[in-house]
Design an enzyme around this catalytic site. Structure first.
Site, PDB file in Angstrom:
ATOM      1  N   ASP A 133      52.649   8.839  -0.278  1.00 14.87           N
ATOM      2  CA  ASP A 133      53.969   8.286   0.051  1.00 14.87           C
ATOM      3  C   ASP A 133      53.976   6.768   0.137  1.00 14.87           C
ATOM      4  O   ASP A 133      52.944   6.113   0.271  1.00 14.87           O
ATOM      5  CB  ASP A 133      54.406   8.806   1.417  1.00 14.87           C
ATOM      6  CG  ASP A 133      53.587   8.182   2.555  1.00 14.87           C
ATOM      7  OD1 ASP A 133      52.341   8.291   2.503  1.00 14.87           O
ATOM      8  OD2 ASP A 133      54.179   7.574   3.462  1.00 14.87           O
ATOM      9  N   ASP A 173      40.863   4.768   0.632  1.00 18.31           N
ATOM     10  CA  ASP A 173      41.167   3.357   0.409  1.00 18.31           C
ATOM     11  C   ASP A 173      40.049   2.556   1.092  1.00 18.31           C
ATOM     12  O   ASP A 173      38.978   2.387   0.521  1.00 18.31           O
ATOM     13  CB  ASP A 173      42.559   3.087   0.977  1.00 18.31           C
ATOM     14  CG  ASP A 173      43.053   1.672   0.762  1.00 18.31           C
ATOM     15  OD1 ASP A 173      42.355   0.892   0.108  1.00 18.31           O
ATOM     16  OD2 ASP A 173      44.142   1.329   1.263  1.00 18.31           O
ATOM     17  N   GLU A 206      41.061  14.981   1.135  1.00 19.93           N
ATOM     18  CA  GLU A 206      41.908  13.793   1.282  1.00 19.93           C
ATOM     19  C   GLU A 206      42.686  13.550  -0.002  1.00 19.93           C
ATOM     20  O   GLU A 206      42.239  13.922  -1.083  1.00 19.93           O
ATOM     21  CB  GLU A 206      41.022  12.566   1.557  1.00 19.93           C
ATOM     22  CG  GLU A 206      40.968  12.133   3.003  1.00 19.93           C
ATOM     23  CD  GLU A 206      42.256  11.490   3.523  1.00 19.93           C
ATOM     24  OE1 GLU A 206      43.343  11.679   2.935  1.00 19.93           O
ATOM     25  OE2 GLU A 206      42.160  10.790   4.541  1.00 19.93           O
ATOM     26  N   ASP A 207      43.818  12.899   0.126  1.00 18.70           N
ATOM     27  CA  ASP A 207      44.570  12.497  -1.061  1.00 18.70           C
ATOM     28  C   ASP A 207      43.926  11.263  -1.690  1.00 18.70           C
ATOM     29  O   ASP A 207      43.733  11.191  -2.896  1.00 18.70           O
ATOM     30  CB  ASP A 207      46.045  12.217  -0.715  1.00 18.70           C
ATOM     31  CG  ASP A 207      46.226  11.299   0.497  1.00 18.70           C
ATOM     32  OD1 ASP A 207      45.223  10.896   1.132  1.00 18.70           O
ATOM     33  OD2 ASP A 207      47.384  10.986   0.822  1.00 18.70           O
ATOM     34  N   LYS A 221      39.845   4.437  -4.268  1.00 18.58           N
ATOM     35  CA  LYS A 221      39.959   3.002  -4.586  1.00 18.58           C
ATOM     36  C   LYS A 221      38.615   2.381  -4.245  1.00 18.58           C
ATOM     37  O   LYS A 221      38.423   1.819  -3.154  1.00 18.58           O
ATOM     38  CB  LYS A 221      41.039   2.348  -3.728  1.00 18.58           C
ATOM     39  CG  LYS A 221      42.452   2.763  -4.056  1.00 18.58           C
ATOM     40  CD  LYS A 221      43.425   1.943  -3.204  1.00 18.58           C
ATOM     41  CE  LYS A 221      44.825   2.458  -3.328  1.00 18.58           C
ATOM     42  NZ  LYS A 221      45.743   1.785  -2.380  1.00 18.58           N
ATOM     43  N   PHE A 228      48.643   0.120  -5.385  1.00 15.12           N
ATOM     44  CA  PHE A 228      49.358   1.072  -4.551  1.00 15.12           C
ATOM     45  C   PHE A 228      49.983   2.187  -5.389  1.00 15.12           C
ATOM     46  O   PHE A 228      50.713   1.925  -6.335  1.00 15.12           O
ATOM     47  CB  PHE A 228      50.437   0.354  -3.733  1.00 15.12           C
ATOM     48  CG  PHE A 228      50.975   1.232  -2.653  1.00 15.12           C
ATOM     49  CD1 PHE A 228      50.221   1.469  -1.510  1.00 15.12           C
ATOM     50  CD2 PHE A 228      52.206   1.846  -2.789  1.00 15.12           C
ATOM     51  CE1 PHE A 228      50.698   2.304  -0.513  1.00 15.12           C
ATOM     52  CE2 PHE A 228      52.690   2.674  -1.789  1.00 15.12           C
ATOM     53  CZ  PHE A 228      51.931   2.904  -0.647  1.00 15.12           C
ATOM     54  N   VAL A 229      49.688   3.419  -5.029  1.00 19.17           N
ATOM     55  CA  VAL A 229      50.195   4.568  -5.791  1.00 19.17           C
ATOM     56  C   VAL A 229      51.003   5.515  -4.910  1.00 19.17           C
ATOM     57  O   VAL A 229      50.790   5.573  -3.700  1.00 19.17           O
ATOM     58  CB  VAL A 229      49.027   5.349  -6.452  1.00 19.17           C
ATOM     59  CG1 VAL A 229      48.382   4.553  -7.578  1.00 19.17           C
ATOM     60  CG2 VAL A 229      47.966   5.749  -5.426  1.00 19.17           C
ATOM     61  N   ARG A 249      56.536  11.493  -1.866  1.00 13.85           N
ATOM     62  CA  ARG A 249      55.527  12.560  -1.853  1.00 13.85           C
ATOM     63  C   ARG A 249      55.868  13.678  -2.837  1.00 13.85           C
ATOM     64  O   ARG A 249      54.983  14.364  -3.338  1.00 13.85           O
ATOM     65  CB  ARG A 249      55.424  13.194  -0.458  1.00 13.85           C
ATOM     66  CG  ARG A 249      54.901  12.258   0.607  1.00 13.85           C
ATOM     67  CD  ARG A 249      54.544  13.070   1.848  1.00 13.85           C
ATOM     68  NE  ARG A 249      54.404  12.265   3.050  1.00 13.85           N
ATOM     69  CZ  ARG A 249      53.305  11.597   3.393  1.00 13.85           C
ATOM     70  NH1 ARG A 249      52.259  11.604   2.596  1.00 13.85           N
ATOM     71  NH2 ARG A 249      53.258  10.913   4.522  1.00 13.85           N
ATOM     72  N   GLY A 266      49.259  13.367   3.532  1.00  9.39           N
ATOM     73  CA  GLY A 266      49.147  13.140   2.098  1.00  9.39           C
ATOM     74  C   GLY A 266      48.440  14.199   1.283  1.00  9.39           C
ATOM     75  O   GLY A 266      48.721  14.362   0.108  1.00  9.39           O
TER      76      GLY A 266
HETATM   77  P1  IMP Z   1      41.883   4.412   4.450  1.00  6.48           P
HETATM   78  O1  IMP Z   1      41.605   4.747   5.878  1.00  6.48           O
HETATM   79  O2  IMP Z   1      42.124   2.937   4.251  1.00  6.48           O
HETATM   80  O3  IMP Z   1      40.847   4.953   3.486  1.00  6.48           O
HETATM   81  O4  IMP Z   1      43.274   5.027   4.104  1.00  6.48           O
HETATM   82  C1  IMP Z   1      43.423   6.328   3.719  1.00  6.48           C
HETATM   83  C2  IMP Z   1      44.862   6.760   3.853  1.00  6.48           C
HETATM   84  O5  IMP Z   1      45.767   5.682   3.575  1.00  6.48           O
HETATM   85  C3  IMP Z   1      45.176   7.811   2.824  1.00  6.48           C
HETATM   86  O6  IMP Z   1      44.929   9.106   3.322  1.00  6.48           O
HETATM   87  C4  IMP Z   1      46.649   7.575   2.560  1.00  6.48           C
HETATM   88  O7  IMP Z   1      47.414   8.278   3.508  1.00  6.48           O
HETATM   89  C5  IMP Z   1      46.838   6.095   2.782  1.00  6.48           C
HETATM   90  N1  IMP Z   1      46.806   5.328   1.505  1.00  6.48           N
HETATM   91  C6  IMP Z   1      45.822   4.535   1.050  1.00  6.48           C
HETATM   92  N2  IMP Z   1      46.125   3.991  -0.140  1.00  6.48           N
HETATM   93  C7  IMP Z   1      47.353   4.479  -0.455  1.00  6.48           C
HETATM   94  C8  IMP Z   1      48.208   4.300  -1.603  1.00  6.48           C
HETATM   95  O8  IMP Z   1      47.917   3.602  -2.594  1.00  6.48           O
HETATM   96  N3  IMP Z   1      49.373   4.992  -1.562  1.00  6.48           N
HETATM   97  C9  IMP Z   1      49.746   5.773  -0.511  1.00  6.48           C
HETATM   98  N4  IMP Z   1      48.976   5.975   0.566  1.00  6.48           N
HETATM   99  C10 IMP Z   1      47.781   5.325   0.583  1.00  6.48           C
HETATM  100 MG    MG Z   2      46.337  10.441   4.082  1.00 11.81          MG
END
Ligand code: IMP
Ligand code: MG
Length: 191
Positions: A174, A118, A114-115, A146, A167-168, A180, A59
């Protein structure tokens, strides 16, 4: 200007991805302005050093490539590939390591890019792994955060936009690997 150029420059208000509707959320101009501010902040903070940016794939590659070009000091780049989502919209919390960093991170100033953060579990994992290589410093730059969904207390040094738990897609993000390539960020429209 040709018709193709005009089409490219205009933002699409709505797009669909895997049969779900998304609407424009953060446009090109807002992204560009914020990314530039982040790049300048990093350039100031790391003056006199040569940081290495570690992009978390897939991402982050769009954000990373723009961010890098706003950084005015010397820097290096490498990538780490994780997978945690599959085709789901909800983070599974399970992290799979698909590609490790090639560079030697011992004694380096690492900036993890990071993109989106979450739950924060992926970034917590990556930061933990990077610590094992003995860098001088680690900081985190993320385009999106988030905040309400984050369970981890990893400190985020550079945050582009704080967004609600929605969700974005687009600008590298993606939905089941699609979306993407959208140049701007779109949010899912609840039915
Ligand atoms: P985390 O481990 O829950 O913080 O997730 C992080 C990863 O989940 C990010 O690097 C994204 O690849 C993916 N992700 C989390 N939220 C979204 C979203 O809203 N859209 C798309 N990918 C997301
Ligand atoms: Mg990611």
């Amino acid at each position: 200007m040709s018709r193709t150029e005009k089409t490219f420059l205009a933002s699409k208000k709505q797009v669909s991805c895997r049969d779900e509707k998304f609407e424009i959320y953060i446009d090109r101009q807002a992204i560009q302005t914020r990314v530039q501010e982040m790049g300048l902040a990093i350039s100031g903070d790391y003056e006199g050093r040569i940081p290495i940016l570690i992009g978390v794939l897939n991402g982050s590659f769009v954000f990373l490539s723009d961010l890098m070009r706003t950084i005015t000091i010397e820097c290096e780049v490498d990538f780490w590939k994780l997978s945690s989502y599959g085709a789901r919209k909800v983070s599974s919390g399970e992290v799979t390591e698909l590609k490790k960093v090639d560079a030697n991170l011992a004694g380096r100033d690492v900036i993890v890019v990071e993109d989106i953060i979450d739950t924060g579990l992926s970034i917590e994992y990556v930061v933990g792994r990077i610590h094992e290589y003995g860098p001088d410093s680690i900081s985190v730059a993320t385009l999106l955060h988030k905040e309400e969904a984050t369970e981890s207390d990893v400190s985020l040094d550079y945050v582009g936009f704080r967004i609600p738990d929605q969700f974005v897609i687009g600008y590298g993000l993606d939905y089941g690997q699609l979306g993407r390539n959208l140049p701007e960020i779109y949010v899912r429209v609840d039915k």
